[in-house]
Structures are given as C-alpha cells and as structure tokens.
Design a protein around this motif. Structure first.
Motif, PDB file in Angstrom:
ATOM      1  N   PHE A  16      13.192   9.162  -6.461  1.00 44.16           N
ATOM      2  CA  PHE A  16      13.138   8.409  -5.214  1.00 44.16           C
ATOM      3  C   PHE A  16      11.834   8.748  -4.521  1.00 44.16           C
ATOM      4  CE2 PHE A  16      15.078  12.449  -4.261  1.00 44.16           C
ATOM      5  CZ  PHE A  16      14.476  12.847  -3.076  1.00 44.16           C
ATOM      6  N   GLY A  17      11.441   7.931  -3.568  1.00 50.18           N
ATOM      7  CA  GLY A  17      10.224   8.214  -2.830  1.00 50.18           C
ATOM      8  C   GLY A  17       9.888   7.132  -1.836  1.00 50.18           C
ATOM      9  N   SER A  18       8.943   7.440  -0.965  1.00 49.40           N
ATOM     10  CA  SER A  18       8.503   6.447   0.017  1.00 49.40           C
ATOM     11  C   SER A  18       7.504   5.507  -0.651  1.00 49.40           C
ATOM     12  CB  SER A  18       7.871   7.134   1.227  1.00 49.40           C
ATOM     13  OG  SER A  18       6.721   7.831   0.841  1.00 49.40           O
ATOM     14  N   VAL A  19       7.422   4.300  -0.131  1.00 46.14           N
ATOM     15  CA  VAL A  19       6.500   3.311  -0.684  1.00 46.14           C
ATOM     16  C   VAL A  19       5.653   2.702   0.418  1.00 46.14           C
ATOM     17  CG1 VAL A  19       7.955   2.739  -2.659  1.00 46.14           C
ATOM     18  CG2 VAL A  19       8.201   1.447  -0.567  1.00 46.14           C
ATOM     19  N   THR A  20       4.457   2.295   0.050  1.00 46.08           N
ATOM     20  CA  THR A  20       3.580   1.565   0.950  1.00 46.08           C
ATOM     21  C   THR A  20       3.623   0.102   0.530  1.00 46.08           C
ATOM     22  OG1 THR A  20       2.131   3.478   1.194  1.00 46.08           O
ATOM     23  CG2 THR A  20       1.207   1.319   1.773  1.00 46.08           C
ATOM     24  N   PRO A  21       4.071  -0.783   1.408  1.00 47.73           N
ATOM     25  CA  PRO A  21       4.132  -2.201   1.047  1.00 47.73           C
ATOM     26  C   PRO A  21       2.764  -2.731   0.620  1.00 47.73           C
ATOM     27  CG  PRO A  21       5.376  -1.804   3.054  1.00 47.73           C
ATOM     28  CD  PRO A  21       4.614  -0.541   2.755  1.00 47.73           C
ATOM     29  N   ALA A  37      13.706   4.250   6.794  1.00 50.80           N
ATOM     30  CA  ALA A  37      13.844   5.528   7.489  1.00 50.80           C
ATOM     31  C   ALA A  37      13.209   5.502   8.875  1.00 50.80           C
ATOM     32  CB  ALA A  37      13.213   6.650   6.669  1.00 50.80           C
ATOM     33  N   GLY A  38      12.398   4.504   9.145  1.00 54.42           N
ATOM     34  CA  GLY A  38      11.706   4.423  10.430  1.00 54.42           C
ATOM     35  C   GLY A  38      12.306   3.358  11.323  1.00 54.42           C
ATOM     36  N   THR A  39      11.459   2.409  11.704  1.00 54.24           N
ATOM     37  CA  THR A  39      11.877   1.324  12.582  1.00 54.24           C
ATOM     38  C   THR A  39      12.563   0.226  11.778  1.00 54.24           C
ATOM     39  OG1 THR A  39       9.968   1.789  13.977  1.00 54.24           O
ATOM     40  CG2 THR A  39      11.029  -0.335  14.279  1.00 54.24           C
ATOM     41  N   ALA A  40      13.708  -0.242  12.262  1.00 54.98           N
ATOM     42  CA  ALA A  40      14.423  -1.323  11.598  1.00 54.98           C
ATOM     43  C   ALA A  40      13.568  -2.584  11.582  1.00 54.98           C
ATOM     44  CB  ALA A  40      15.734  -1.603  12.312  1.00 54.98           C
ATOM     45  N   GLN A  64      20.206   4.300   5.439  1.00 55.68           N
ATOM     46  CA  GLN A  64      21.162   4.097   4.352  1.00 55.68           C
ATOM     47  C   GLN A  64      20.493   3.367   3.198  1.00 55.68           C
ATOM     48  OE1 GLN A  64      24.822   2.260   5.532  1.00 55.68           O
ATOM     49  NE2 GLN A  64      24.895   3.352   7.459  1.00 55.68           N
ATOM     50  N   PHE A  65      20.697   3.866   1.982  1.00 54.53           N
ATOM     51  CA  PHE A  65      20.224   3.149   0.812  1.00 54.53           C
ATOM     52  C   PHE A  65      21.161   1.980   0.538  1.00 54.53           C
ATOM     53  CE2 PHE A  65      16.583   5.025  -1.055  1.00 54.53           C
ATOM     54  CZ  PHE A  65      16.549   6.330  -0.602  1.00 54.53           C
ATOM     55  N   VAL A  66      20.576   0.826   0.265  1.00 53.10           N
ATOM     56  CA  VAL A  66      21.333  -0.383  -0.035  1.00 53.10           C
ATOM     57  C   VAL A  66      20.874  -0.887  -1.398  1.00 53.10           C
ATOM     58  CG1 VAL A  66      21.921  -2.699   0.763  1.00 53.10           C
ATOM     59  CG2 VAL A  66      21.466  -0.906   2.432  1.00 53.10           C
ATOM     60  N   PRO A  67      21.808  -1.272  -2.278  1.00 53.72           N
ATOM     61  CA  PRO A  67      21.445  -1.646  -3.650  1.00 53.72           C
ATOM     62  C   PRO A  67      20.772  -3.016  -3.760  1.00 53.72           C
ATOM     63  CG  PRO A  67      23.793  -1.908  -3.346  1.00 53.72           C
ATOM     64  CD  PRO A  67      23.256  -1.292  -2.083  1.00 53.72           C
ATOM     65  N   PHE A  68      19.469  -3.043  -3.514  1.00 49.33           N
ATOM     66  CA  PHE A  68      18.657  -4.233  -3.720  1.00 49.33           C
ATOM     67  C   PHE A  68      17.605  -3.885  -4.769  1.00 49.33           C
ATOM     68  CE2 PHE A  68      19.870  -5.248   0.765  1.00 49.33           C
ATOM     69  CZ  PHE A  68      20.454  -6.484   0.519  1.00 49.33           C
ATOM     70  N   PRO A  69      17.713  -4.402  -6.002  1.00 50.52           N
ATOM     71  CA  PRO A  69      16.687  -4.115  -6.999  1.00 50.52           C
ATOM     72  C   PRO A  69      15.384  -4.825  -6.634  1.00 50.52           C
ATOM     73  CG  PRO A  69      18.303  -5.646  -7.883  1.00 50.52           C
ATOM     74  CD  PRO A  69      18.794  -5.218  -6.526  1.00 50.52           C
ATOM     75  N   ALA A  70      14.261  -4.168  -6.880  1.00 52.77           N
ATOM     76  CA  ALA A  70      12.964  -4.746  -6.533  1.00 52.77           C
ATOM     77  C   ALA A  70      11.870  -4.185  -7.433  1.00 52.77           C
ATOM     78  CB  ALA A  70      12.628  -4.444  -5.079  1.00 52.77           C
ATOM     79  N   THR A  71      10.876  -5.028  -7.701  1.00 52.46           N
ATOM     80  CA  THR A  71       9.713  -4.576  -8.459  1.00 52.46           C
ATOM     81  C   THR A  71       8.506  -4.361  -7.552  1.00 52.46           C
ATOM     82  OG1 THR A  71       9.090  -6.856  -8.953  1.00 52.46           O
ATOM     83  CG2 THR A  71      10.449  -5.709 -10.585  1.00 52.46           C
ATOM     84  N   ARG A  72       8.569  -4.917  -6.324  1.00 54.09           N
ATOM     85  CA  ARG A  72       7.479  -4.722  -5.363  1.00 54.09           C
ATOM     86  C   ARG A  72       8.020  -4.912  -3.953  1.00 54.09           C
ATOM     87  NH1 ARG A  72       3.300  -8.317  -6.979  1.00 54.09           N
ATOM     88  NH2 ARG A  72       4.125  -9.949  -5.671  1.00 54.09           N
ATOM     89  N   ILE A  73       7.476  -4.141  -3.018  1.00 49.82           N
ATOM     90  CA  ILE A  73       7.738  -4.321  -1.585  1.00 49.82           C
ATOM     91  C   ILE A  73       6.472  -4.967  -1.016  1.00 49.82           C
ATOM     92  CG2 ILE A  73       8.342  -3.215   0.591  1.00 49.82           C
ATOM     93  CD1 ILE A  73      10.478  -2.786  -1.597  1.00 49.82           C
ATOM     94  N   THR A  79       8.514  -5.958   8.216  1.00 55.33           N
ATOM     95  CA  THR A  79       8.297  -5.400   9.551  1.00 55.33           C
ATOM     96  C   THR A  79       8.913  -4.012   9.700  1.00 55.33           C
ATOM     97  OG1 THR A  79      10.282  -6.484  10.436  1.00 55.33           O
ATOM     98  CG2 THR A  79       8.200  -7.703  10.603  1.00 55.33           C
ATOM     99  N   ALA A  80       9.789  -3.623   8.771  1.00 56.92           N
ATOM    100  CA  ALA A  80      10.394  -2.283   8.801  1.00 56.92           C
ATOM    101  C   ALA A  80       9.327  -1.248   8.464  1.00 56.92           C
ATOM    102  CB  ALA A  80      11.537  -2.192   7.801  1.00 56.92           C
ATOM    103  N   THR A  81       9.545  -0.009   8.928  1.00 52.96           N
ATOM    104  CA  THR A  81       8.608   1.076   8.632  1.00 52.96           C
ATOM    105  C   THR A  81       9.324   2.199   7.893  1.00 52.96           C
ATOM    106  OG1 THR A  81       8.987   2.195  10.745  1.00 52.96           O
ATOM    107  CG2 THR A  81       7.215   0.547  10.679  1.00 52.96           C
ATOM    108  N   GLU A  82       8.532   3.009   7.217  1.00 50.64           N
ATOM    109  CA  GLU A  82       9.035   4.148   6.433  1.00 50.64           C
ATOM    110  C   GLU A  82      10.101   3.702   5.437  1.00 50.64           C
ATOM    111  OE1 GLU A  82       9.704   7.903   8.457  1.00 50.64           O
ATOM    112  OE2 GLU A  82       8.778   7.035  10.251  1.00 50.64           O
ATOM    113  N   ILE A  83       9.663   2.950   4.448  1.00 52.55           N
ATOM    114  CA  ILE A  83      10.550   2.404   3.424  1.00 52.55           C
ATOM    115  C   ILE A  83      10.607   3.367   2.251  1.00 52.55           C
ATOM    116  CG2 ILE A  83      10.909   0.466   1.856  1.00 52.55           C
ATOM    117  CD1 ILE A  83       9.329  -1.214   3.961  1.00 52.55           C
ATOM    118  N   TRP A  84      11.826   3.602   1.772  1.00 50.90           N
ATOM    119  CA  TRP A  84      12.073   4.473   0.630  1.00 50.90           C
ATOM    120  C   TRP A  84      12.815   3.671  -0.434  1.00 50.90           C
ATOM    121  CZ3 TRP A  84      11.410   9.977   0.240  1.00 50.90           C
ATOM    122  CH2 TRP A  84      10.734  10.532   1.325  1.00 50.90           C
ATOM    123  N   VAL A  85      12.637   4.066  -1.690  1.00 52.47           N
ATOM    124  CA  VAL A  85      13.361   3.429  -2.786  1.00 52.47           C
ATOM    125  C   VAL A  85      13.918   4.502  -3.716  1.00 52.47           C
ATOM    126  CG1 VAL A  85      12.003   1.297  -2.718  1.00 52.47           C
ATOM    127  CG2 VAL A  85      11.287   3.155  -4.217  1.00 52.47           C
TER     128      VAL A  85
END
Length: 88
Positions: A16-21, A37-40, A64-73, A79-85
């Motif tokens: 797991f880890g944080s990502v930069t869009p 993890a930051g602003t909604a 909260q982690f939500v099960p959305f599979p993704a290949t890119r953010i 608009t959310a901040t501090e995104i983790w996957v």
C-alpha cells in the motif's frame, strides 16, 4: 490515519502507499482499493478496462479503504487530498 495491510474482501494485500495524481503516469501495479486520508473530495480514476470515472466523495469516506480497482489516479477531476491505494 492508521493503515493495516491485511485482507480486503478476501484478497491478499501485498502493499500500500500514497499516490500523486497524474493524467499520464499509471500506478506501478493495479490498485485494488482507494482511501482518502486528507480532505474529502472526488477521485478520478482509470479503471482496469481503460475507461475513466470520477468517484464522488460520498463513496470515499475519509479514512476508509473502499474496493475500487484502478490503474491510474487522474489529476484532472480529483479534488480529494492525500490519496492512498492498496495493491494485491
């Protein structure tokens, strides 16, 4: 935000880890879940089938982690901040 890499809906979490869009750079591995993890706010993702979708903030509660599979953010539409996957 405390993050525990354990089991998510029966899937083994390997990392797991944080990502930069980014509008051009894919994640190194397909994500199996996303957390804010930051602003909604909204999160724009590229799904495994290559289509893009904007996930509304109501579906991504902060912390909260939500099960959305993704290949890119994507940066555009996020608009959310501090995104983790989480990765499988």
């Amino acid at each position: 935000m405390r993050i525990f890499a354990a089991k998510l809906l029966g899937s083994n979490v390997s990392d797991f880890g944080s990502v930069t869009p980014s509008n051009t750079v894919n994640l190194t591995t397909q994500a199996i879940s996303i957390a804010v993890a930051g602003t909604a706010g909204t999160v724009s993702v590229v799904k495994p089938d290559g289509t893009s979708v904007i996930i509304p903030s109501a579906l991504l509660p902060v912390g909260q982690f939500v099960p959305f599979p993704a290949t890119r953010i994507n940066a555009t539409g996020t608009t959310a901040t501090e995104i983790w996957v989480m990765y499988q």
